[in-house]
Design an enzyme around this catalytic site. Structure first.
Site, PDB file in Angstrom:
ATOM      1  CB  SER A  55     -20.426   1.551  28.486  1.00 20.76           C
ATOM      2  OG  SER A  55     -19.045   1.858  28.416  1.00 20.76           O
ATOM      3  CE1 TYR A  83     -19.075  -3.496  30.392  1.00 29.08           C
ATOM      4  CE2 TYR A  83     -17.638  -1.840  29.427  1.00 29.08           C
ATOM      5  CZ  TYR A  83     -18.682  -2.173  30.258  1.00 29.08           C
ATOM      6  OH  TYR A  83     -19.337  -1.196  30.961  1.00 29.08           O
TER       7      TYR A  83
END
Length: 186
Positions: free
Chosen positions: A104, A117
């Site tokens: 990501s 995250y």
């Protein structure tokens, strides 16, 4: 994790699927054993992971952070370790094998409420970068795809603990967000 979706995909495409929870070492071992029996394994596409919570660092839940690290990093390491011998076998007979990791942009760009995250995805990305160096000279390709803000039916919903309204608001002002199909096309 989603056996019912895999069953539908089997019916639709004719593939043979194997459901496993990649946060469980015994599931990964069972998957590797099944693949060894049914192989060869020409590619590993690692998409597993996820986020939990949007708390600021100060208020973060350590259990959420542990889950994110387990789901994004430890499961990736376990899967790679279990499948590399099978990928090497396929590369020996076919000339090469591929590993593809969907990480990501959260690995490179921090945002408020995303530190857990961000940290997990950064660790996963570093795993991929180190693996690329460790496999240098072997006929195993290491590919990383790092999309950002992909609007899927589950990611934000899971992250926000089932709050559909909050999940819908995540993409409210995003014109043409990426979709799972966009990432799959890549």
């Amino acid at each position: 994790r989603r056996a019912e979706r895999l069953e539908a995909l089997e019916a639709e495409t004719g593939i043979v699927a194997y459901a496993a929870d990649l946060t469980r070492g015994e599931d990964i071992d069972a998957l590797a054993g099944w693949l060894a029996e049914t192989g060869p394994v020409h590619a590993l596409v690692q998409v597993a992971g996820g986020a939990r919570g949007t708390d600021l660092v100060e208020h973060g839940d350590p259990a959420d952070w542990q889950w994110m690290f387990e789901a994004n990093v430890v499961s990736t390491q376990r899967l790679v370790a279990a499948l590399l011998p099978l990928l090497r076998d396929a590369a020996a007979s076919e000339g090469h094998a591929d590993t593809v990791f969907v990480t990501s942009t959260a690995a490179q760009t921090a945002y408020p409420g995303g530190a857990g995250y961000n940290a997990a995805k950064a660790a996963e990305a570093m795993l991929v970068h180190a693996l690329r160096l460790e496999l240098n000279g072997e006929p195993l390709r290491v590919i990383e795809i790092a999309p950002g803000m992909v609007a899927t039916e589950e990611f934000s919903l899971n992250r926000l603990r089932g709050d559909q309204n909050a999940a819908d608001r995540v993409y409210e002002d995003v014109e043409n967000p990426l979709t799972g199909e966009d990432v799959a096309d890549v």
